[in-house]
Scaffold this motif. Structure first.
Motif, PDB file in Angstrom:
ATOM      1  N   VAL A  30      22.605  46.760  46.228  1.00 43.89           N
ATOM      2  CA  VAL A  30      23.639  46.334  47.317  1.00 43.89           C
ATOM      3  C   VAL A  30      24.327  45.041  46.658  1.00 43.89           C
ATOM      4  N   GLY A  31      23.515  44.026  46.427  1.00 48.65           N
ATOM      5  CA  GLY A  31      24.074  42.832  45.841  1.00 48.65           C
ATOM      6  C   GLY A  31      24.778  43.036  44.651  1.00 48.65           C
ATOM      7  N   VAL A  32      24.251  43.630  43.669  1.00 52.07           N
ATOM      8  CA  VAL A  32      24.845  43.857  42.455  1.00 52.07           C
ATOM      9  C   VAL A  32      26.337  44.413  42.751  1.00 52.07           C
ATOM     10  N   ALA A  33      26.247  45.596  43.349  1.00 56.62           N
ATOM     11  CA  ALA A  33      27.515  46.126  43.525  1.00 56.62           C
ATOM     12  C   ALA A  33      28.409  45.298  44.241  1.00 56.62           C
ATOM     13  N   SER A  34      28.095  44.400  45.273  1.00 58.87           N
ATOM     14  CA  SER A  34      28.901  43.625  46.075  1.00 58.87           C
ATOM     15  C   SER A  34      29.520  42.457  45.245  1.00 58.87           C
ATOM     16  N   LEU A  35      28.816  41.945  44.087  1.00 54.85           N
ATOM     17  CA  LEU A  35      29.372  41.113  43.226  1.00 54.85           C
ATOM     18  C   LEU A  35      30.422  41.739  42.169  1.00 54.85           C
ATOM     19  N   GLY A  36      30.064  42.971  41.752  1.00 59.13           N
ATOM     20  CA  GLY A  36      31.018  43.607  41.083  1.00 59.13           C
ATOM     21  C   GLY A  36      32.175  43.831  41.612  1.00 59.13           C
ATOM     22  N   TRP A  38      33.465  42.080  43.937  1.00 58.30           N
ATOM     23  CA  TRP A  38      33.979  40.916  44.222  1.00 58.30           C
ATOM     24  C   TRP A  38      34.892  40.271  42.983  1.00 58.30           C
ATOM     25  N   GLN A  39      34.018  40.520  41.746  1.00 52.67           N
ATOM     26  CA  GLN A  39      34.609  40.110  40.532  1.00 52.67           C
ATOM     27  C   GLN A  39      36.071  40.872  40.233  1.00 52.67           C
ATOM     28  N   VAL A  40      35.736  42.199  40.452  1.00 50.79           N
ATOM     29  CA  VAL A  40      37.167  43.076  40.144  1.00 50.79           C
ATOM     30  C   VAL A  40      38.325  42.728  41.151  1.00 50.79           C
ATOM     31  N   ALA A  41      37.860  42.422  42.181  1.00 55.68           N
ATOM     32  CA  ALA A  41      39.164  42.082  43.532  1.00 55.68           C
ATOM     33  C   ALA A  41      39.689  40.593  42.858  1.00 55.68           C
ATOM     34  N   VAL A  42      39.057  39.670  42.423  1.00 62.14           N
ATOM     35  CA  VAL A  42      39.677  38.458  42.274  1.00 62.14           C
ATOM     36  C   VAL A  42      40.256  38.522  40.837  1.00 62.14           C
ATOM     37  N   VAL A  52      39.212  31.905  46.685  1.00 64.26           N
ATOM     38  CA  VAL A  52      37.482  32.338  46.411  1.00 64.26           C
ATOM     39  C   VAL A  52      37.725  32.416  44.860  1.00 64.26           C
ATOM     40  N   PRO A  53      36.841  31.652  44.210  1.00 64.15           N
ATOM     41  CA  PRO A  53      36.614  31.985  42.761  1.00 64.15           C
ATOM     42  C   PRO A  53      35.894  33.261  42.319  1.00 64.15           C
ATOM     43  N   ALA A  54      35.957  33.564  41.195  1.00 56.24           N
ATOM     44  CA  ALA A  54      35.166  34.728  40.611  1.00 56.24           C
ATOM     45  C   ALA A  54      33.633  34.325  40.537  1.00 56.24           C
ATOM     46  N   PRO A  55      32.776  35.464  40.592  1.00 53.04           N
ATOM     47  CA  PRO A  55      31.519  35.340  40.664  1.00 53.04           C
ATOM     48  C   PRO A  55      31.060  34.716  39.205  1.00 53.04           C
TER      49      PRO A  55
END
Length: 269
Positions: A30-36, A38-42, A52-55
């Motif tokens: 769940v954590g890795v998917a959320s970070l992914g 987040w990165q794609v959205a930013v 919000v900055p990118a991970p």
């Protein structure tokens, strides 16, 4: 068989792969998917860093400023730890006194109610005026106050859970106060005490961080977050936030480990 023994036997009966999936693998996925996401959205939506900055940017700052982040964790963690210990001692002693004396209990009610609603943002400047912002006294007091209330309330509730039948039985056996405390009071109240400590462990870190916003050590995490944000280095500010999260989790896990140790060494009633 007691409920605690049944729980331990049930945990031992669970297959090891199932335990790992439920407690380790699933949260990591769940954590890795959320970070992914987040990165794609930013990246895809071209969100500005001040929103919000990118991970990936936060990770770069974590690596580059790791020494400063660890140093800030030490400064803030020290204040939070001292405040947590002081607040826990005051809360437990106050609960013991309130449980033993009805007058003390009634006198403590308005004090506890007042302290529980005091905003940290208003208390920090007052304490800095009294003790000075250059020393850690004000920040430690703020952390201690945040810890004292949940520990006091939970400990008092635990002490009141002791059945009068058990007390009368111990009195019939002519048990000493030490024997009553060891065999009846402590086993009943200990889970409640640690429930308060687990809640308070996170509050201690949060309170120490917020207190640093209004003037604190340059190396503290709270001061570092505001400094990085004011200089428009938002990725670095988020890196310090990550350090704060790690610090809070460390306090919580440490408290949980102490609770597990205490539960194994506390005699059952």
């Amino acid at each position: 068989m007691s409920d605690s023994a049944t729980t331990r036997d049930t945990r031992r009966a669970l297959p090891l792969p199932e335990v790992r999936v439920g407690t380790v693998v699933a949260p990591l996925v769940v954590g890795v998917a959320s970070l992914g996401l987040w990165q794609v959205a930013v990246t895809g939506l071209e969100i500005d860093p001040y929103i919000v900055p990118a991970p990936s940017a936060i990770w770069d700052q974590l690596v580059a400023a790791r020494e400063s982040i660890v140093s800030g964790m030490v400064v803030t963690g020290r204040n939070a730890l001292i405040g947590m210990l002081l607040g826990a001692v005051v809360g437990i002693l106050g609960a013991v006194l309130a449980s033993a004396s009805k007058v003390a209990d009634q006198m403590a009610v308005p004090v506890v109610a007042a302290l529980s609603v005091v905003p940290i943002v208003a208390l920090a400047p007052v304490l800095y005026t009294m003790f000075g912002a250059a020393v850690d006294t004000g920040r430690i007091i703020i952390a201690a106050l945040a810890v004292c209330i949940p520990v006091y309330l939970n400990t008092l509730r635990g002490l009141r859970q002791v059945s009068s039948v058990h007390r009368e039985l111990m009195a019939a056996y002519a048990a000493t106060p030490t024997q009553v405390a060891r065999t009846v009071t402590l086993p009943t109240a200990t889970p409640y005490v640690f429930t308060g400590l687990r809640v308070a462990s996170s509050l201690a870190v949060i309170s120490a961080l917020i207190a640093e916003y209004f003037g604190g050590p340059v190396g503290g995490l709270g001061k570092s977050i505001t400094t990085a944000a004011s200089s428009s280095n938002y990725a670095l500010a988020w890196a310090y936030v990550v350090g704060s999260i790690v610090l809070g989790l460390s306090f919580y896990v440490a408290t949980l480990l102490v609770e597990l140790w205490a539960s194994r060494h506390t005699p059952t009633s």
